[in-house]
Scaffold this motif. Structure first.
Motif, PDB file in Angstrom:
ATOM      1  N   LYS A   1      18.766  -0.517  56.618  1.00 21.31           N
ATOM      2  CA  LYS A   1      19.113  -1.691  55.837  1.00 21.31           C
ATOM      3  C   LYS A   1      20.607  -1.675  55.538  1.00 21.31           C
ATOM      4  O   LYS A   1      21.307  -0.682  55.720  1.00 21.31           O
ATOM      5  CB  LYS A   1      18.297  -1.746  54.538  1.00 21.31           C
ATOM      6  N   THR A   2      21.117  -2.814  55.045  1.00 23.17           N
ATOM      7  CA  THR A   2      22.558  -2.982  54.883  1.00 23.17           C
ATOM      8  C   THR A   2      23.139  -2.084  53.805  1.00 23.17           C
ATOM      9  O   THR A   2      24.302  -1.696  53.860  1.00 23.17           O
ATOM     10  CB  THR A   2      22.886  -4.442  54.541  1.00 23.17           C
ATOM     11  N   GLY A   3      22.383  -1.758  52.773  1.00 24.02           N
ATOM     12  CA  GLY A   3      22.874  -0.829  51.769  1.00 24.02           C
ATOM     13  C   GLY A   3      23.693  -1.463  50.666  1.00 24.02           C
ATOM     14  O   GLY A   3      24.583  -0.820  50.091  1.00 24.02           O
ATOM     15  N   ILE A   4      23.411  -2.728  50.319  1.00 22.97           N
ATOM     16  CA  ILE A   4      24.170  -3.404  49.261  1.00 22.97           C
ATOM     17  C   ILE A   4      23.960  -2.712  47.919  1.00 22.97           C
ATOM     18  O   ILE A   4      24.909  -2.462  47.175  1.00 22.97           O
ATOM     19  CB  ILE A   4      23.765  -4.894  49.177  1.00 22.97           C
ATOM     20  N   SER A   5      22.704  -2.382  47.598  1.00 22.48           N
ATOM     21  CA  SER A   5      22.421  -1.746  46.300  1.00 22.48           C
ATOM     22  C   SER A   5      23.043  -0.359  46.217  1.00 22.48           C
ATOM     23  O   SER A   5      23.573   0.034  45.177  1.00 22.48           O
ATOM     24  CB  SER A   5      20.909  -1.673  46.058  1.00 22.48           C
ATOM     25  N   SER A   6      22.985   0.403  47.320  1.00 24.73           N
ATOM     26  CA  SER A   6      23.583   1.742  47.297  1.00 24.73           C
ATOM     27  C   SER A   6      25.099   1.656  47.195  1.00 24.73           C
ATOM     28  O   SER A   6      25.734   2.486  46.535  1.00 24.73           O
ATOM     29  CB  SER A   6      23.168   2.545  48.534  1.00 24.73           C
ATOM     30  N   ALA A   7      25.715   0.631  47.811  1.00 24.43           N
ATOM     31  CA  ALA A   7      27.166   0.452  47.705  1.00 24.43           C
ATOM     32  C   ALA A   7      27.572   0.180  46.262  1.00 24.43           C
ATOM     33  O   ALA A   7      28.582   0.715  45.773  1.00 24.43           O
ATOM     34  CB  ALA A   7      27.624  -0.690  48.606  1.00 24.43           C
ATOM     35  N   LYS A   8      26.771  -0.624  45.566  1.00 18.87           N
ATOM     36  CA  LYS A   8      27.060  -0.905  44.157  1.00 18.87           C
ATOM     37  C   LYS A   8      26.983   0.368  43.327  1.00 18.87           C
ATOM     38  O   LYS A   8      27.807   0.583  42.431  1.00 18.87           O
ATOM     39  CB  LYS A   8      26.074  -1.947  43.624  1.00 18.87           C
ATOM     40  N   GLU A   9      26.000   1.221  43.611  1.00 20.29           N
ATOM     41  CA  GLU A   9      25.873   2.450  42.840  1.00 20.29           C
ATOM     42  C   GLU A   9      26.993   3.429  43.172  1.00 20.29           C
ATOM     43  O   GLU A   9      27.478   4.149  42.294  1.00 20.29           O
ATOM     44  CB  GLU A   9      24.516   3.105  43.078  1.00 20.29           C
TER      45      GLU A   9
ATOM     46  N   MET B   1      16.239  -1.101  62.018  1.00 25.44           N
ATOM     47  CA  MET B   1      15.486   0.001  62.606  1.00 25.44           C
ATOM     48  C   MET B   1      16.378   1.238  62.601  1.00 25.44           C
ATOM     49  O   MET B   1      17.578   1.158  62.888  1.00 25.44           O
ATOM     50  CB  MET B   1      15.037  -0.326  64.033  1.00 25.44           C
ATOM     51  N   ALA B   2      15.791   2.370  62.257  1.00 26.36           N
ATOM     52  CA  ALA B   2      16.545   3.611  62.208  1.00 26.36           C
ATOM     53  C   ALA B   2      15.605   4.775  62.466  1.00 26.36           C
ATOM     54  O   ALA B   2      14.376   4.609  62.477  1.00 26.36           O
ATOM     55  CB  ALA B   2      17.238   3.781  60.856  1.00 26.36           C
ATOM     56  N   ILE B   3      16.181   5.943  62.686  1.00 28.26           N
ATOM     57  CA  ILE B   3      15.395   7.162  62.876  1.00 28.26           C
ATOM     58  C   ILE B   3      15.806   8.148  61.790  1.00 28.26           C
ATOM     59  O   ILE B   3      16.997   8.427  61.615  1.00 28.26           O
ATOM     60  CB  ILE B   3      15.619   7.768  64.274  1.00 28.26           C
ATOM     61  N   ASN B   4      14.833   8.657  61.078  1.00 23.67           N
ATOM     62  CA  ASN B   4      15.085   9.605  59.999  1.00 23.67           C
ATOM     63  C   ASN B   4      14.630  10.992  60.430  1.00 23.67           C
ATOM     64  O   ASN B   4      13.736  11.134  61.264  1.00 23.67           O
ATOM     65  CB  ASN B   4      14.336   9.168  58.739  1.00 23.67           C
ATOM     66  N   GLN B   5      15.266  12.016  59.826  1.00 28.73           N
ATOM     67  CA  GLN B   5      14.924  13.394  60.110  1.00 28.73           C
ATOM     68  C   GLN B   5      14.931  13.640  61.624  1.00 28.73           C
ATOM     69  O   GLN B   5      15.823  13.193  62.327  1.00 28.73           O
ATOM     70  CB  GLN B   5      13.578  13.735  59.469  1.00 28.73           C
ATOM     71  N   ARG B   6      13.950  14.346  62.128  1.00 26.26           N
ATOM     72  CA  ARG B   6      13.968  14.673  63.549  1.00 26.26           C
ATOM     73  C   ARG B   6      13.601  13.474  64.416  1.00 26.26           C
ATOM     74  O   ARG B   6      14.259  13.176  65.407  1.00 26.26           O
ATOM     75  CB  ARG B   6      12.995  15.831  63.825  1.00 26.26           C
ATOM     76  N   ASN B   7      12.548  12.753  64.044  1.00 25.79           N
ATOM     77  CA  ASN B   7      12.023  11.757  64.976  1.00 25.79           C
ATOM     78  C   ASN B   7      11.115  10.741  64.293  1.00 25.79           C
ATOM     79  O   ASN B   7      10.120  10.319  64.863  1.00 25.79           O
ATOM     80  CB  ASN B   7      11.232  12.481  66.082  1.00 25.79           C
ATOM     81  N   LEU B   8      11.436  10.348  63.062  1.00 23.88           N
ATOM     82  CA  LEU B   8      10.630   9.398  62.303  1.00 23.88           C
ATOM     83  C   LEU B   8      11.224   8.008  62.458  1.00 23.88           C
ATOM     84  O   LEU B   8      12.351   7.745  62.024  1.00 23.88           O
ATOM     85  CB  LEU B   8      10.595   9.802  60.825  1.00 23.88           C
ATOM     86  N   LEU B   9      10.476   7.096  63.068  1.00 20.99           N
ATOM     87  CA  LEU B   9      10.958   5.746  63.324  1.00 20.99           C
ATOM     88  C   LEU B   9      10.691   4.872  62.098  1.00 20.99           C
ATOM     89  O   LEU B   9       9.555   4.747  61.643  1.00 20.99           O
ATOM     90  CB  LEU B   9      10.257   5.162  64.547  1.00 20.99           C
ATOM     91  N   ILE B  10      11.741   4.265  61.574  1.00 25.31           N
ATOM     92  CA  ILE B  10      11.644   3.406  60.390  1.00 25.31           C
ATOM     93  C   ILE B  10      11.927   1.969  60.796  1.00 25.31           C
ATOM     94  O   ILE B  10      12.937   1.693  61.460  1.00 25.31           O
ATOM     95  CB  ILE B  10      12.648   3.861  59.313  1.00 25.31           C
ATOM     96  N   ILE B  11      11.030   1.064  60.400  1.00 24.20           N
ATOM     97  CA  ILE B  11      11.164  -0.344  60.763  1.00 24.20           C
ATOM     98  C   ILE B  11      11.101  -1.206  59.505  1.00 24.20           C
ATOM     99  O   ILE B  11      10.119  -1.176  58.762  1.00 24.20           O
ATOM    100  CB  ILE B  11      10.053  -0.780  61.739  1.00 24.20           C
ATOM    101  N   HIS B  12      12.151  -1.974  59.266  1.00 20.06           N
ATOM    102  CA  HIS B  12      12.174  -2.962  58.194  1.00 20.06           C
ATOM    103  C   HIS B  12      11.952  -4.336  58.831  1.00 20.06           C
ATOM    104  O   HIS B  12      12.553  -4.648  59.864  1.00 20.06           O
ATOM    105  CB  HIS B  12      13.516  -2.945  57.464  1.00 20.06           C
ATOM    106  N   TYR B  13      11.142  -5.160  58.205  1.00 23.56           N
ATOM    107  CA  TYR B  13      10.845  -6.455  58.805  1.00 23.56           C
ATOM    108  C   TYR B  13      10.578  -7.489  57.725  1.00 23.56           C
ATOM    109  O   TYR B  13      10.230  -7.171  56.582  1.00 23.56           O
ATOM    110  CB  TYR B  13       9.651  -6.355  59.759  1.00 23.56           C
ATOM    111  N   THR B  14      10.742  -8.769  58.090  1.00 26.15           N
ATOM    112  CA  THR B  14      10.505  -9.877  57.163  1.00 26.15           C
ATOM    113  C   THR B  14       9.241 -10.606  57.582  1.00 26.15           C
ATOM    114  O   THR B  14       9.240 -11.383  58.521  1.00 26.15           O
ATOM    115  CB  THR B  14      11.680 -10.858  57.165  1.00 26.15           C
ATOM    116  N   MET B  15       8.172 -10.337  56.887  1.00 27.53           N
ATOM    117  CA  MET B  15       6.925 -11.068  57.035  1.00 27.53           C
ATOM    118  C   MET B  15       6.317 -11.144  55.648  1.00 27.53           C
ATOM    119  O   MET B  15       7.001 -10.917  54.643  1.00 27.53           O
ATOM    120  CB  MET B  15       6.006 -10.384  58.060  1.00 27.53           C
TER     121      MET B  15
END
Length: 390
Positions: A97-105, A343-357
């Motif tokens: 994700k874009t990280g707007i909230s984390s940038a604010k923090e 979409m990103a990969i975390n740790q060794r091989n965990l596929l993360i998918i963000h979607y709008t539905m």
């Protein structure tokens, strides 16, 4: 007063942890580093990323408290989560994700005169090259109004390869790449700052290895390599490679041994790098996306978990992940690439998918040792490039 007490606790924990961990890290990783001393505080610290221990390596280089940006996965570690949050108070970021909230923090902590560190790639390197990062990084550095410090870690790619579950003993070195006072950042555009960060953080692991020839010794050096190398270099088949011990092979006859210097010694006599083979397979996925119409491209058995906005696992099932040119199917759920927001990969091989539905939250998909999340990420990137041209 409460905030002061909390920060005081974090500082004590940081200094104590540093004293306890330093001898172990020096012994295990032969870590040498340039100290983060004499730098005007607060500062924003950016570093390249190759191992899960990189926050520790950066923390050891500083004798002062640093707050790290961490993935939200840290909130779902059972009893360990509140312990980490209360004692180290990391800034939470959602991968993909874009990280707007984390940038604010981040900006908030810097305004409170606290040092903040982040890995702008957001991902450990798969191929030995420092990856790119979101363009908003330059904007964040410019808006912060504090000193920007860039820091390079060398050797991490061979100590802890992204695809491996084992650590190797070798050498690791940390060095300050640059220090940019806020007055200097004001004179630069956001893109100029981004270019400076790219240059400062860039590491080519094999280029370093060609110069230094440092052995990184361990057991089962190739085990799990097929989760990164999903394309056979000889026959071009997808998911046909298998690893065992220090070897990787395909039914077509391809065979190679991963040596202690990080190179693949192929049975035909060639010596190749992971960087070379990854570049080849990345281009192959791009070509596959352009050439294929409605054929099934990839398929894997996965464990699929849906995570809600409160960081809770609301559903989990064993299912099949399938990829076509127009989208992904996770069991009965079909996601066109147009609704996948990240979409990103975390740790060794965990596929993360963000979607709008209609569902909120995100999906996390994991597989066996040989599962390659990377090929799905490359396919998604190819789809995004295509859509940007339309």
């Amino acid at each position: 007063m409460a905030a002061f007490d909390a920060y005081a606790l974090h500082s004590v924990v940081f200094r104590t942890a540093r004293k306890l961990v330093l001898p172990l890290v020096l012994l295990k990783f032969h870590y040498t580093y340039e100290k983060l001393s004499g730098i005007p505080e607060p500062y924003l610290l950016l570093a390249n990323h190759n191992t899960d221990f990189d926050p520790i390596f950066l923390g050891l280089a500083s004798e002062r408290q640093i707050y790290f940006v961490a993935t939200e996965k840290i909130l779902r570690m059972g009893l360990l989560s509140p312990f980490i949050m209360s004692l180290f108070h990391p800034i939470i970021h959602y991968k993909g994700k874009t990280g707007i909230s984390s940038a604010k923090e981040i900006l908030g902590r810097l305004r409170e005169k606290k040092n903040v560190a982040l890995f702008p790639e957001g991902n450990r390197s798969f191929n030995g090259l420092t990856g790119d990062f979101v363009s908003a990084t330059g904007k964040l550095a410019k808006r912060s109004g504090v000193t920007l410090v860039t820091y390079r870690l060398r050797g991490g790619y061979f100590i802890s390869p992204r695809w491996s579950k084992t650590l190797r003993s070798g050498r690791l070195h940390g060095e300050i790449a640059n220090v940019y006072p806020p007055e200097k950042l004001k004179q630069l555009s956001e893109e100029q700052i981004n270019e400076a960060i790219r240059k400062d953080l860039f590491v080519d692991a094999y280029s370093d290895q060609n110069r230094n020839r440092i052995p990184y010794k361990g057991r089962n050096l190739a085990l799990g390599l097929e989760s990164t190398l999903f394309l056979c270099p000889r026959c071009g088949a997808v998911s046909s490679l298998h690893s065992r011990g220090n070897e990787i092979f395909c039914s077509c006859g391809f065979h190679a041994e991963y040596d202690s210097f990080g190179y693949l010694q192929c049975s035909g006599g060639d010596t190749v790098t992971i960087t070379e083979l990854d570049d080849r397979q990345h281009r192959a996925v791009d070509a596959l996306f352009e050439e294929t119409s409605d054929a099934l491209l990839f398929e894997d058995a996965v464990q699929a978990e849906r995570i809600d906005l409160n960081h809770r696992v609301v559903s989990a099932e064993r299912t099949i992940l399938r990829a076509w040119r127009n989208g992904l199917a996770i069991g009965n759920l079909f996601l066109p690439y147009s609704v996948i927001t990240g979409m990103a990969i975390n740790q060794r091989n965990l596929l993360i998918i963000h979607y709008t539905m209609k569902d909120s939250g995100h999906l996390e998909l994991s597989g066996n040792l040989s599962f390659s999340a990377l090929k799905y990420l490359y396919l998604y990137q190819a789809a995004r490039k295509k859509n940007e041209k339309i």
